[in-house]
Design a protein around this motif. Structure first.
Motif, PDB file in Angstrom:
ATOM      1  N   ARG A 273      47.266  30.540 -33.103  1.00  0.00           N
ATOM      2  CA  ARG A 273      47.725  31.312 -30.976  1.00  0.00           C
ATOM      3  C   ARG A 273      47.149  30.251 -30.339  1.00  0.00           C
ATOM      4  O   ARG A 273      45.971  29.478 -31.085  1.00  0.00           O
ATOM      5  CB  ARG A 273      46.444  32.434 -31.525  1.00  0.00           C
ATOM      6  CG  ARG A 273      46.130  32.784 -30.064  1.00  0.00           C
ATOM      7  CD  ARG A 273      45.296  34.383 -29.803  1.00  0.00           C
ATOM      8  NE  ARG A 273      45.382  34.515 -28.410  1.00  0.00           N
ATOM      9  CZ  ARG A 273      45.842  35.565 -27.370  1.00  0.00           C
ATOM     10  NH1 ARG A 273      47.183  34.895 -27.466  1.00  0.00           N
ATOM     11  NH2 ARG A 273      45.440  35.207 -26.086  1.00  0.00           N
TER      12      ARG A 273
ATOM     13  N   SER B 157      46.911  36.839 -14.537  1.00  0.00           N
ATOM     14  CA  SER B 157      47.482  35.411 -15.441  1.00  0.00           C
ATOM     15  C   SER B 157      48.461  36.043 -15.892  1.00  0.00           C
ATOM     16  O   SER B 157      49.090  36.757 -15.473  1.00  0.00           O
ATOM     17  CB  SER B 157      46.538  35.655 -16.659  1.00  0.00           C
ATOM     18  OG  SER B 157      46.388  36.924 -17.614  1.00  0.00           O
TER      19      SER B 157
ATOM     20  N   ASP C 105      45.658  30.906 -14.668  1.00  0.00           N
ATOM     21  CA  ASP C 105      45.706  31.412 -16.046  1.00  0.00           C
ATOM     22  C   ASP C 105      46.713  31.365 -16.970  1.00  0.00           C
ATOM     23  O   ASP C 105      47.137  32.655 -16.706  1.00  0.00           O
ATOM     24  CB  ASP C 105      44.179  32.013 -16.405  1.00  0.00           C
ATOM     25  CG  ASP C 105      43.557  31.498 -16.319  1.00  0.00           C
ATOM     26  OD1 ASP C 105      42.803  30.624 -15.255  1.00  0.00           O
ATOM     27  OD2 ASP C 105      42.310  32.075 -16.347  1.00  0.00           O
TER      28      ASP C 105
ATOM     29  N   ASN D 149      51.273  31.993 -26.911  1.00  0.00           N
ATOM     30  CA  ASN D 149      50.868  31.751 -28.189  1.00  0.00           C
ATOM     31  C   ASN D 149      51.618  31.462 -29.189  1.00  0.00           C
ATOM     32  O   ASN D 149      53.034  31.323 -28.896  1.00  0.00           O
ATOM     33  CB  ASN D 149      51.381  33.623 -28.430  1.00  0.00           C
ATOM     34  CG  ASN D 149      50.287  34.989 -28.470  1.00  0.00           C
ATOM     35  OD1 ASN D 149      49.257  34.382 -28.467  1.00  0.00           O
ATOM     36  ND2 ASN D 149      50.743  35.981 -27.822  1.00  0.00           N
TER      37      ASN D 149
ATOM     38  N   ARG E  98      45.026  28.732 -27.178  1.00  0.00           N
ATOM     39  CA  ARG E  98      44.934  29.479 -24.763  1.00  0.00           C
ATOM     40  C   ARG E  98      45.053  27.624 -24.405  1.00  0.00           C
ATOM     41  O   ARG E  98      44.130  27.275 -24.702  1.00  0.00           O
ATOM     42  CB  ARG E  98      43.926  29.760 -25.299  1.00  0.00           C
ATOM     43  CG  ARG E  98      43.642  30.252 -23.788  1.00  0.00           C
ATOM     44  CD  ARG E  98      42.654  31.821 -24.070  1.00  0.00           C
ATOM     45  NE  ARG E  98      41.728  31.891 -22.405  1.00  0.00           N
ATOM     46  CZ  ARG E  98      42.352  32.426 -21.865  1.00  0.00           C
ATOM     47  NH1 ARG E  98      43.982  33.172 -21.922  1.00  0.00           N
ATOM     48  NH2 ARG E  98      42.647  33.177 -20.349  1.00  0.00           N
TER      49      ARG E  98
ATOM     50  N   SER F 290      54.257  25.795 -21.587  1.00  0.00           N
ATOM     51  CA  SER F 290      53.482  25.392 -19.692  1.00  0.00           C
ATOM     52  C   SER F 290      53.400  23.992 -19.015  1.00  0.00           C
ATOM     53  O   SER F 290      53.185  24.188 -18.060  1.00  0.00           O
ATOM     54  CB  SER F 290      51.814  24.880 -20.666  1.00  0.00           C
ATOM     55  OG  SER F 290      51.516  23.408 -21.337  1.00  0.00           O
TER      56      SER F 290
ATOM     57  N   SER G 291      48.480  32.138 -21.125  1.00  0.00           N
ATOM     58  CA  SER G 291      47.692  31.963 -22.135  1.00  0.00           C
ATOM     59  C   SER G 291      48.967  31.674 -23.142  1.00  0.00           C
ATOM     60  O   SER G 291      49.875  32.645 -22.134  1.00  0.00           O
ATOM     61  CB  SER G 291      46.861  33.051 -22.998  1.00  0.00           C
ATOM     62  OG  SER G 291      47.316  33.407 -23.985  1.00  0.00           O
TER      63      SER G 291
ATOM     64  N   LEU H 193      44.801  26.667 -20.572  1.00  0.00           N
ATOM     65  CA  LEU H 193      44.089  26.897 -19.258  1.00  0.00           C
ATOM     66  C   LEU H 193      43.891  26.473 -18.321  1.00  0.00           C
ATOM     67  O   LEU H 193      44.019  24.782 -18.223  1.00  0.00           O
ATOM     68  CB  LEU H 193      43.081  27.307 -19.465  1.00  0.00           C
ATOM     69  CG  LEU H 193      41.625  28.560 -20.500  1.00  0.00           C
ATOM     70  CD1 LEU H 193      40.338  29.053 -20.034  1.00  0.00           C
ATOM     71  CD2 LEU H 193      43.074  30.312 -19.683  1.00  0.00           C
TER      72      LEU H 193
ATOM     73  N   SER I 171      50.696  36.097 -20.135  1.00  0.00           N
ATOM     74  CA  SER I 171      50.717  35.538 -21.750  1.00  0.00           C
ATOM     75  C   SER I 171      52.218  35.193 -21.749  1.00  0.00           C
ATOM     76  O   SER I 171      52.966  35.886 -21.545  1.00  0.00           O
ATOM     77  CB  SER I 171      50.440  36.943 -21.986  1.00  0.00           C
ATOM     78  OG  SER I 171      49.995  37.486 -23.493  1.00  0.00           O
TER      79      SER I 171
END
Length: 389
Positions: free
Chosen positions: A27, A123, A145, A149, A29, A134, A147, A31, A125
């Motif tokens: 995982r 946000s 935002d 995985n 994260r 990203s 996130s 931002l 996911s």
């Protein structure tokens, strides 16, 4: 859909869970908090709903409801929500679309995660096999935002394992009216009936997950005419035949035969009657308020879980990705044989009178580090295929 289709339409095979833990998923994260959120998104992030005046409220359609139990016609239900919350959702929906259109091969799943009515902002996911997914949202002005995985690939699905003796069977078919939430059987396996579905004709039809028909259910018309049965005391009774499949929604449409009639009801639900369905914004509002969804499957009976993400795209299984997905609960909320059941929430304007459907239950996670169930949202069936509960 550009960027996500990986082959001709097909259906998800039903997933089974695993308790194995391991390094197959990591995982991260990432931002990306925008500096140009605008007044509405800034309000969500900083001030909260307690400070929103009536001038800062938006009216949304949160559900589509059949005003009369016997009518297939839908009427909108509306409510007011904070305008800033509504705007943050719009930004997140658009960012998700840009992510999908970027066509990153590493994208495996992406869901919008609404904030609460008093913050924070919505946000995204994302599940991906490479961190650079990203890059599609590299512009800081996105204001979303993200996130991520990071998966080291998605392992093959285990074989399904269900025994129809464990499933809920109808006690009788004497009335000819068949509700949802009961076990159904095909030549390829078992699933759960949806409550009655309606299309352009206005006549109700049966439904379940397309993949319950096995390989025949991986296309639109290959399994046309195949029988669908329900069980009474262990004996199958054919209630309809396949009219067509919707592989990218993992839904099959079954025309009633021999006088059988699908009911707008879910066996063992309380209340049982289905009066309509939630919209995309209605699901977001439920999640913002911490409301949960419930399902009744023919194998696992009734379970309840939190909404985890809406308006998603999933590429976890099969040759094509699926849009309009709803993520909720845990992998234990949907077991082998529950596919085709629906998740629902009581009608907020008449809690004793009926329930509103959130979406289908088509699959659950089976890989280490993930714990949710998912399927096609009811609003997507209406928007894309003209079908509704």
């Amino acid at each position: 859909m550009a960027g996500v289709t990986r082959g001709d339409g097909e259906a998800d095979a039903e997933a089974t869970g695993t308790d194995d833990a391991g390094p197959a998923m990591r995982r991260r994260r990432l931002l990306r908090t925008g500096v140009n959120l605008g007044a509405s998104a800034a309000l969500v992030a900083g001030f909260g709903a307690d400070y929103v005046s009536s001038r800062d409220l938006d009216t949304i359609t949160y559900a589509m409801v059949r005003p009369d139990p016997g009518s297939p016609e839908l009427e909108p239900r509306t409510k007011e929500v904070p305008a800033a919350w509504h705007e943050s959702l719009r930004i997140a929906f658009e960012a998700k679309e840009r992510l999908i259109q970027a066509g990153a091969e590493s994208l495996v799943g992406a869901f919008v995660v609404p904030g609460s009515h008093d913050g924070p902002a919505a946000s995204l996911s994302v599940d991906a096999t490479e961190e650079n997914v990203s890059d599609a949202l590299a512009d800081p002005s996105d204001g979303v935002d993200l996130s991520v995985n990071l998966l080291e690939g998605v392992p093959p699905q285990p074989d399904a394992d269900s025994d129809r003796a464990d499933a809920y069977q109808l006690p009788s078919l004497s009335s000819g009216r068949v509700p949802g939430g009961v076990v159904c059987e095909t030549d390829a396996g078992h699933g759960t009936l949806t409550p009655a579905l309606y299309g352009e004709s206005g006549s109700p039809f049966f439904g379940t997950s397309n993949h319950v028909f096995g390989e025949g259910g991986t296309m639109t018309t290959e399994h046309r005419g195949e029988p669908l049965a329900v069980l009474v005391d262990g004996d199958p009774h054919v209630v309809g035949t396949v009219a067509r499949g919707y592989p990218t929604a993992d839904l099959v449409r079954v025309a009633p035969t021999d006088g059988f009639e699908p009911r707008s009801a879910i066996q063992r639900a309380s209340p049982r009657r289905v009066v309509g369905q939630y919209t995309r914004l209605g699901l977001a509002d439920l999640m913002a308020r911490g409301e949960k969804l419930t399902k009744v499957g023919s194998y696992s009976d009734r379970t309840t879980g939190s909404i985890e993400g809406i308006d998603g795209v999933t590429c976890y299984t099969g040759r094509s990705c699926k849009t309009g997905q709803l993520k909720w609960g845990g992998q234990g909320d949907v077991v082998d044989g529950d596919s085709g059941s629906v998740n629902y929430h009581v009608d907020p304007e008449n809690p004793d009178g009926g329930v509103l459907v959130g979406g289908l239950n088509n699959a659950r996670t089976w890989w280490p580090g993930a714990d949710f169930s998912w399927g096609t949202a009811a609003h997507h069936l209406l928007d894309e295929h003209g079908l509704h509960f």
